[in-house]
Design an enzyme around this catalytic site. Structure first.
Site, PDB file in Angstrom:
ATOM      1  N   ASP A  62       0.888  -1.160   0.000  1.00  0.00           N
ATOM      2  CA  ASP A  62       0.000   0.000   0.000  1.00  0.00           C
ATOM      3  C   ASP A  62       0.925   1.208   0.000  1.00  0.00           C
ATOM      4  O   ASP A  62       1.550   1.517   1.013  1.00  0.00           O
ATOM      5  CB  ASP A  62      -0.905  -0.010   1.242  1.00  0.00           C
ATOM      6  CG  ASP A  62      -1.724   1.269   1.391  1.00  0.00           C
ATOM      7  OD1 ASP A  62      -1.681   2.134   0.493  1.00  0.00           O
ATOM      8  OD2 ASP A  62      -2.417   1.402   2.421  1.00  0.00           O
ATOM      9  N   ASN A  89       4.996   3.777 -10.297  1.00  0.00           N
ATOM     10  CA  ASN A  89       3.933   3.683 -11.289  1.00  0.00           C
ATOM     11  C   ASN A  89       2.532   3.789 -10.682  1.00  0.00           C
ATOM     12  O   ASN A  89       1.600   4.214 -11.366  1.00  0.00           O
ATOM     13  CB  ASN A  89       4.071   2.349 -12.038  1.00  0.00           C
ATOM     14  CG  ASN A  89       2.852   2.015 -12.867  1.00  0.00           C
ATOM     15  OD1 ASN A  89       2.610   2.624 -13.910  1.00  0.00           O
ATOM     16  ND2 ASN A  89       2.056   1.048 -12.414  1.00  0.00           N
ATOM     17  N   TYR A 154      -5.989  15.718 -10.176  1.00  0.00           N
ATOM     18  CA  TYR A 154      -5.112  14.772 -10.870  1.00  0.00           C
ATOM     19  C   TYR A 154      -4.008  15.533 -11.602  1.00  0.00           C
ATOM     20  O   TYR A 154      -2.822  15.184 -11.489  1.00  0.00           O
ATOM     21  CB  TYR A 154      -5.931  13.940 -11.853  1.00  0.00           C
ATOM     22  CG  TYR A 154      -5.094  13.021 -12.719  1.00  0.00           C
ATOM     23  CD1 TYR A 154      -4.620  11.815 -12.215  1.00  0.00           C
ATOM     24  CD2 TYR A 154      -4.772  13.362 -14.037  1.00  0.00           C
ATOM     25  CE1 TYR A 154      -3.834  10.971 -13.007  1.00  0.00           C
ATOM     26  CE2 TYR A 154      -4.003  12.527 -14.828  1.00  0.00           C
ATOM     27  CZ  TYR A 154      -3.537  11.330 -14.305  1.00  0.00           C
ATOM     28  OH  TYR A 154      -2.763  10.516 -15.081  1.00  0.00           O
ATOM     29  N   VAL A 187      -3.738   6.436 -21.774  1.00  0.00           N
ATOM     30  CA  VAL A 187      -3.294   5.051 -21.957  1.00  0.00           C
ATOM     31  C   VAL A 187      -4.500   4.142 -21.778  1.00  0.00           C
ATOM     32  O   VAL A 187      -5.234   4.250 -20.785  1.00  0.00           O
ATOM     33  CB  VAL A 187      -2.191   4.679 -20.949  1.00  0.00           C
ATOM     34  CG1 VAL A 187      -1.669   3.274 -21.238  1.00  0.00           C
ATOM     35  CG2 VAL A 187      -1.051   5.691 -20.989  1.00  0.00           C
TER      36      VAL A 187
END
Length: 287
Positions: A62, A89, A154, A187
């Site tokens: 986590d 990532n 974001y 993506v």
């Protein structure tokens, strides 16, 4: 003179959030090149399945649990050896206009997309710098170079990851430790559920991003745009006056690429999973 290509065979590579998507594709590409890949993911069942298919290792992680993240890296080094490459990532992209985004979603975005990348990068530097070698790869986004309606927080986190990577890259100059910042377009993973296409903002596959990461590890470079044409597009729009730049963005449909999916039923499953992606943060602790 062309840069000499580096071998990745035998390199210990850690990838966060790699049970699926970009992380899994990158793990696959690196495993094929002989790297010793360790996957860290919240979904341990899926992570173990992915790792088993590659002959890699999987450990629970986590990224919002900072002590747990450190212990995860310690365990990797005990089991596999000193970390040569860390790929930060793990990330989420819940979509909503800022005035509709609740504070819990904001905290999750900041904890996963930014704080975890800061912590992972810092831990990697502590381990790599004394050895005079290593490579840190931070997955940002083209949203780290521009603003897109429907994803204000974001975009803020990805701008911050770009800034973090730029600064650490300069701090590490001459140490032997390298930094790469990866900035893909949309993506086609679960994260992009419900998103359409825009003119000249063509989406890419996770395998495309994985190959770009492999290329940056073999022939080190800082800026990694996927597709590479995004670099030229970004340079052109930044040279234009703001009014013209924003007009071009609207003409190409870039202003709708994220906002059009903010209330999409196609994203319901992803949004629900993203809301459960930061258990340590939800507890209000970092340990």
């Amino acid at each position: 003179m062309a840069k000499r290509e580096r071998s990745l065979a035998g390199k210990v590579v850690v990838i966060t959030g790699a049970a699926q998507g970009i992380g899994a594709s990158t793990a696959t590409a690196l495993s094929r090149l002989g790297a010793k890949v360790v996957i860290g993911d919240l979904d341990q069942v899926l992570a173990e399945k992915t790792a088993a298919e590659l002959g890699a290792e999987a450990l629970p992680l986590d990224v919002t649990d900072t002590q747990g993240f450190t212990e995860f890296l310690d365990e990797v080094e005990r089991r596999v050896g000193p970390i040569d490459v860390l790929i930060n990532n793990a990330g989420i992209m819940p979509l909503a206009p800022l005035d509709e985004e609740d504070d819990a979603a904001t905290r999750r975005l900041l904890e996963i997309n930014l704080h975890a990348v800061i912590h992972g990068t810092r831990e990697a530097v502590k381990r790599m710098r004394p050895r005079g070698t290593g490579h840190i790869v931070n997955i940002a986004s083209m949203a780290g170079k521009a603003g897109f309606p429907g994803a204000a927080t974001y975009c803020a986190t990805k701008h911050a990851v770009v800034g973090l990577s730029e600064s650490v890259h300069l701090e590490l100059h001459g140490t032997g430790v390298l930094v790469s910042c990866v900035m893909p377009a949309v993506v086609r993973t679960e994260l992009a559920s419900g998103l359409g296409e825009a003119k000249f903002f063509k989406s890419v596959q996770p395998e495309d991003v994985a190959q770009a990461i492999v290329d940056a590890l073999r022939r080190p470079k800082f800026d990694v745009f996927v597709p590479a044409s995004l670099d030229a597009m970004g340079r052109i729009t930044r040279l234009l006056p703001r009014r013209l730049g924003e007009g071009l963005l609207r003409a190409l449909g870039g202003d709708k690429i994220l906002s059009s999916a903010t209330h999409s039923s196609a994203r319901a499953e992803y949004e629900s999973r993203a809301a459960r992606s930061a258990p340590a943060a939800e507890k209000g602790t970092d340990s």
